[in-house]
Design a protein around this motif. Structure first.
Motif: not given
Ligand SMILES: *[C@@H]1O[C@H](CO)[C@@H](O)[C@H](O)[C@H]1NC(C)=O
Ligand SMILES: *[C@@H]1O[C@H](CO)[C@@H](O)[C@H](O)[C@H]1NC(C)=O
Ligand SMILES: *[C@@H]1O[C@H](CO)[C@@H](O)[C@H](O)[C@H]1NC(C)=O
Ligand SMILES: *[C@@H]1O[C@H](CO)[C@@H](O)[C@H](O)[C@H]1NC(C)=O
Ligand SMILES: *[C@@H]1O[C@H](CO)[C@@H](O)[C@H](O)[C@H]1NC(C)=O
Ligand SMILES: *[C@@H]1O[C@H](CO)[C@@H](O)[C@H](O)[C@H]1NC(C)=O
Ligand SMILES: *[C@@H]1O[C@H](CO)[C@@H](O)[C@H](O)[C@H]1NC(C)=O
Length: 341
Positions: A240, A242, A265
């Motif tokens: 998780s 980013s 992501n």
């Molecule tokens: C991954 O991307 C989604 C969509 O942009 C977002 O909502 C989510 O928070 C992101 N996850 C992380 C762990 O950053």
């Protein structure tokens, strides 16, 4: 009659209000004139004349309320030559300084810039500037973005840059920097962090402390980094994190990829041209956003994961490894079923 007078007055009222907004502080005016003079009054600053307030001059931004110069952005002029003028430091309210694509601007980054304590964005890129990255940059506590890419800077990355409490973007790409990456770089970043260090001659390990940094974008490619890069995968298998863009290609990294979990992501992963061994984790196939995946020129072995988005990647993602097999490469050899007959 009254309406007629009002109409006559209107233009002068408008003029008066424009003049107030564009008013130029004497100290800022003097500093800009000194900058112009130091650079030999280049054609680029032809609009810098006494006929107009300095807030109207090309490349100059003023704060609407205080009328002080808060931005100087000089772009794209191969003719402008000389050193970065010390007089810039007399623009004491400066928040943004951009010197971009000025290849004939040379010399060192002047110590005078240490006085610009309000600076939040400093860009000196695509210039002929050389010498070290000054240690004093670590005292400019408002800095959020530091971009010194595409210059000829040498020496080590000063550890003082790790002190910057608001820095979240650091771009030192394409210089001639050497030595290790300071362990706590961007560790205080208040936002998602962006780090570009590619195309230098940095050596040593990727700091284990990077596991705790909330990176969105990391490019350490084209250096001489050694050891393990698993700390970049969102910490010990933190899917998780980013992280979206990861490029550590063209280094001398050696680690086992088998146990790594890729952040969910990720859109871009380039691990090519290292000495990475083990297998490609099957979890890669679960990454919905992955657009670029390159593990070529490593020592990987075993079956290429299938399913998910893996069909996007052709054999050019897997070139020159030890013994990768399975689509899009040649089928894996069937394991001997039984040796015990
Ligand atoms: C991954 O991307 C989604 C969509 O942009 C977002 O909502 C989510 O928070 C992101 N996850 C992380 C762990 O950053
Ligand atoms: C640079 O100098 C050349 C030759 O003097 C001139 O033609 C050109 O317009 C100049 N460019 C700029 C951006 O000042
Ligand atoms: C900066 O301003 C001070 C005082 O106004 C002046 O004495 C000094 O020469 C200026 N520095 C430069 C480099 O122009
Ligand atoms: C920095 O900006 C603030 C206002 O935004 C101002 O009060 C302060 O004097 C500035 N600092 C310097 C060193 O000029
Ligand atoms: C890179 O750094 C190493 C020492 O770490 C040095 O031996 C080598 O010459 C440097 N290479 C370049 C291209 O500067
Ligand atoms: C994983 O990364 C996210 C985003 O950077 C962070 O909020 C979370 O605390 C991390 N979890 C662990 C277990 O490190
Ligand atoms: C992966 O990297 C190698 C080495 O730089 C390159 O030859 C190959 O074309 C790249 N593959 C893709 C899919 O970009």
């Amino acid at each position: 009659m009254a309406a007629f007078h009002l109409l006559l007055l209107l233009p002068s009222l408008l003029l008066a209000s424009t003049a107030v907004a564009d008013e130029c502080h004497d100290d800022d005016h003097a500093a800009l004139v000194a900058i112009d003079t130091a650079l030999g009054s280049p054609y680029h600053f032809a609009s810098w004349t006494p006929d107009s307030a300095c807030c109207d001059w090309y490349d100059v931004d003023c704060d609407a309320e205080s009328g002080r110069v808060i931005g100087l952005r000089v772009y794209q002029d191969a003719n402008m030559s000389g050193a970065i003028p010390d007089a810039i430091a007399n623009l004491t309210y400066l928040q943004t300084l951009t010197l971009h694509h000025l290849p004939a601007i040379a010399g060192a980054i002047p110590d005078a810039l240490a006085a610009l304590s309000n600076l939040s964005q400093l860009t000196i890129s695509y210039t002929g500037v050389s010498g070290p990255i000054p240690t004093f940059l670590g005292t400019l506590t408002e800095l959020t973005l530091l971009d010194l890419s595409y210059n000829s800077l040498t020496g080590a990355i000063p550890a003082s840059l790790a002190d910057l409490p608001s820095l979240s973007g650091l771009n030192l790409k394409r210089n001639r920097l050497s030595g290790p990456i300071p362990p706590l770089l961007l560790s205080k970043s208040p936002d998602q962090a962006y780090l570009w260090l590619s195309g230098n001659n940095l050596s040593g390990a990727i700091p284990a402390e990077f596991a705790a940094v909330d990176f969105a974008h990391v490019d350490l490619s084209r250096n001489a980094l050694t050891g393990d890069a698993t700390c970049l995968f969102g910490g010990a298998g933190n899917t998780s994190s980013s992280l979206q863009h990861l490029d550590v290609s063209r280094n001398a990294l050696r680690f086992d990829l088998s146990g790594v979990e890729f952040p969910e992501n990720l859109t871009y992963v380039d691990l090519s041209h290292n000495g990475i061994h083990g297998a490609i984790p099957a979890q890669v196939a679960t990454l919905d956003n992955l657009q670029q995946f390159n593990v070529s020129f490593n020592r990987l072995c075993g079956e290429v994961p299938a399913g998910g988005n893996m069909a996007r990647f052709d054999r050019y993602s897997y070139l020159h490894n030890k013994c990768l097999c399975g689509a899009p490469l040649t089928a894996c050899r069937q394991r001997p079923i039984n040796h015990l007959h």
